[in-house]
Design a protein around this motif. Structure first.
Motif, PDB file in Angstrom:
ATOM      1  N   PRO A 293       0.830  -1.213   0.000  1.00  0.00           N
ATOM      2  CA  PRO A 293       0.000   0.000   0.000  1.00  0.00           C
ATOM      3  C   PRO A 293       0.864   1.263   0.000  1.00  0.00           C
ATOM      4  CG  PRO A 293      -0.949  -1.616   1.479  1.00  0.00           C
ATOM      5  CD  PRO A 293       0.374  -2.180   1.031  1.00  0.00           C
ATOM      6  N   ALA A 294       2.003   1.224   0.713  1.00  0.00           N
ATOM      7  CA  ALA A 294       2.863   2.412   0.752  1.00  0.00           C
ATOM      8  C   ALA A 294       3.385   2.738  -0.649  1.00  0.00           C
ATOM      9  CB  ALA A 294       4.029   2.177   1.706  1.00  0.00           C
ATOM     10  N   GLN A 295       3.676   1.692  -1.447  1.00  0.00           N
ATOM     11  CA  GLN A 295       4.164   1.941  -2.811  1.00  0.00           C
ATOM     12  C   GLN A 295       3.055   2.517  -3.696  1.00  0.00           C
ATOM     13  OE1 GLN A 295       5.723  -1.975  -3.636  1.00  0.00           O
ATOM     14  NE2 GLN A 295       7.820  -1.317  -3.253  1.00  0.00           N
ATOM     15  N   VAL A 296       1.835   2.031  -3.505  1.00  0.00           N
ATOM     16  CA  VAL A 296       0.716   2.579  -4.283  1.00  0.00           C
ATOM     17  C   VAL A 296       0.518   4.045  -3.910  1.00  0.00           C
ATOM     18  CG1 VAL A 296      -1.746   2.402  -4.802  1.00  0.00           C
ATOM     19  CG2 VAL A 296      -0.393   0.313  -4.498  1.00  0.00           C
ATOM     20  N   ALA A 297       0.639   4.345  -2.613  1.00  0.00           N
ATOM     21  CA  ALA A 297       0.493   5.737  -2.168  1.00  0.00           C
ATOM     22  C   ALA A 297       1.587   6.609  -2.788  1.00  0.00           C
ATOM     23  CB  ALA A 297       0.555   5.804  -0.643  1.00  0.00           C
ATOM     24  N   GLU A 298       2.798   6.056  -2.887  1.00  0.00           N
ATOM     25  CA  GLU A 298       3.920   6.796  -3.471  1.00  0.00           C
ATOM     26  C   GLU A 298       3.653   7.091  -4.951  1.00  0.00           C
ATOM     27  OE1 GLU A 298       7.828   5.332  -2.176  1.00  0.00           O
ATOM     28  OE2 GLU A 298       8.479   5.595  -4.260  1.00  0.00           O
ATOM     29  N   LEU A 299       3.106   6.098  -5.636  1.00  0.00           N
ATOM     30  CA  LEU A 299       2.767   6.260  -7.060  1.00  0.00           C
ATOM     31  C   LEU A 299       1.730   7.381  -7.227  1.00  0.00           C
ATOM     32  CD1 LEU A 299       3.384   4.682  -9.782  1.00  0.00           C
ATOM     33  CD2 LEU A 299       1.176   3.588  -9.437  1.00  0.00           C
TER      34      LEU A 299
END
Ligand SMILES: [Zn+2]
Length: 499
Positions: free
Chosen positions: A391-397
């Motif tokens: 989820p943190a990577q999706v938020a970063e995207l």
């Protein structure tokens, strides 16, 4: 395995009333096993987490895991159950090759929790109240691996290996009363019920709740009777179904299979059945009568479990919000439409969205990625598994898009590299130079090149015909392989026209 003949689903429901019953096993995530000090850990070398107690050497004496009792009470309270002030363990005599004691320590007539209920919402939005008969504590068996056959099952295998690491891991088995009145939604209700149980135990923190690891598994009982009939039909019990989708499919299959048999004058055999995900069918297991005599008797080696009222109330005070309340809160915090929210729940992506929003993404952006591109990738994969992204990577995207560093097209490209294991979205953008070009000099050069072949565009913009800008923006995007900042191109074009 020959596929059984099935009745058309709608026709089956016209002729018969469906009654289901669900038994869910939840593996607790205690540090140690139910009755000994061995580690309760998944994935270790076979037979390394064992001791004289869990492999039943003569003279070894069990002791009850206090945390497991407290976790069981929390589960019972979350299901609105009464908690037994005095509960005993019992021996269920049965030969399990993977449980060395030749009996399972379980609870019989004195379960730790009983008489509860759970409101479960199905995809149509309807809420069914499922009555809980009991939740009791028991221990898991070990794991058998059958070697040499083509199917991995015991039939046709040359030999079997046994791993006792899981033997003695604490389980809570939650049993419903018969569930009536779900009609055509019975398969969806079965899956939604298991999803709710999973949400509860995950919310309580008492289980890892990973179905693919068998932390939560469901036995689904299905029986049919003529509409208006009082007597319940003969049921079958499809064992150890371990994904929500499989539960739904298995219940639907059993309804259609049993309806065909009954409509043709046959009788249903009371038996356990196995679900085969690849074939989309169940097959016969072993016959099971109500009178199976497991010769239960009170476990003489363990003292009764007697939780005090103070302990029960202290545990009640630690309960997190109920899944239904959590959904209401998230729906209002995120501002989704009812349909948008329900789609997220039904796609089983509530946790992912919540964590993505917590990591800083806007709710609609989080929904867009999980329900859009990532769901598409999941559907195309063989197992339909959630893609390997945090989820943190999706938020970063999402943040990279919001800040104008990448556009949607580049984001999909970045995502593909993230899923391929090249690092976080920001790392991929930096390593591969995928940032949008918003450098005015480069953009102006590209705009001028596009204008050279479209000299009518500037006069058209001056006359207020903005649609003419589209052709130039398109040409610039094409020339720069999609990496131009389209909004900036538009601004620059207007500035040039108004000079
Ligand atoms: Zn042990």
């Amino acid at each position: 395995m020959a596929k059984a003949e099935l009745m058309n689903y709608e026709q089956a429901l016209e002729q018969f009333e469906v009654v289901i019953g669900l038994e869910v096993h939840v593996e607790l995530n205690t540090n140690t096993k139910m009755f000994c000090g061995c580690k309760n850990e998944f994935g270790n070398e076979p037979n390394t987490n064992v001791c004289p107690i869990c492999i039943a050497l003569p003279g070894a004496l069990p002791a009850v895991n206090k945390t497991a009792v407290e976790s069981s009470i929390k589960i019972g309270l979350s299901l609105g159950c009464e908690i037994a002030p005095n509960g005993r363990f019992a021996r269920k005599n049965y030969f399990y090759p993977d449980l060395a004691k030749n009996f399972q320590t379980s609870q019989y007539d004195e379960p730790i929790a009983f008489e509860g209920s759970l409101d479960v919402e199905v995809p149509s939005g309807k809420v069914h109240t499922v009555l809980i008969e009991r939740a009791h504590m028991e221990e898991d068996a070990g794991k058998l691996t059958h070697i040499g056959g083509s199917t991995g099952r015991i039939q046709g295998a040359e030999y079997s290996l046994v791993d006792y690491n899981r033997a003695g891991v604490p389980l809570v088995e939650i049993v419903t009363k018969p569930v009536y009145g779900a009609g055509a939604e019975a398969p969806e209700l079965a899956a939604a019920y298991v999803r709710s149980i999973r949400e509860i135990v995950k919310g309580l923190g008492v289980s890892d709740a990973r179905m693919e690891r068998g932390n939560v598994r469901c036995d689904a009982n299905v029986s049919l009777r003529k509409h208006g009939a009082e007597k319940l039909g003969t049921r079958t019990e499809t064992k150890n179904v371990n994904s929500l989708r499989s539960i739904e499919r298995a219940v639907r299959y059993e309804i259609q299979r049993q309806a065909h048999i009954l409509a043709n004058g046959g009788t249903i055999i009371q038996e356990t059945r196995h679900w085969h995900e690849d074939k989309g069918a169940t097959s016969a297991g072993r016959p099971k009568s109500d009178a199976d005599d497991y010769r239960y008797f009170p476990e003489p080696d363990l003292v009764p479990v007697q939780p005090s009222l103070e302990l029960i109330e202290a545990l009640r005070a630690t309960l997190p919000e109920k899944p239904a309340d959590r959904r209401k809160r998230l729906a209002s915090e995120w501002g989704f439409s009812e349909l948008e929210f329900r789609d997220v729940v039904n796609a089983d992506l509530l946790d992912q969205l919540e964590e993505t929003v917590a990591a800083g993404a806007k709710p609609q952006a989080a929904r867009k990625w999980w329900m859009g591109e990532l769901a598409r990738i999941a559907n195309e994969s063989e197992e339909g598994a959630v893609p390997n992204i945090t989820p943190a990577q999706v938020a970063e995207l999402a943040k990279l898009i919001e800040d104008g560093k990448i556009n949607d097209r580049l984001a999909r490209e970045v995502l593909a590299y993230v899923l391929a294991g090249e690092g976080s979205p920001a790392e991929v953008v930096a390593a591969r130079g995928l940032e949008v070009v918003s450098d005015d000099g480069a953009l102006i050069a590209a705009i001028e090149a596009a204008l050279a072949s479209q000299p009518d565009v500037i006069p058209a913009i001056r006359e207020g015909r903005m649609q003419a800008a589209g052709q130039v923006i398109g040409a610039v995007m094409k020339a720069m392989a999609g990496s131009a900042d389209a909004a900036r191109v538009r601004e620059l074009l207007i500035e040039m026209a108004n000079k």
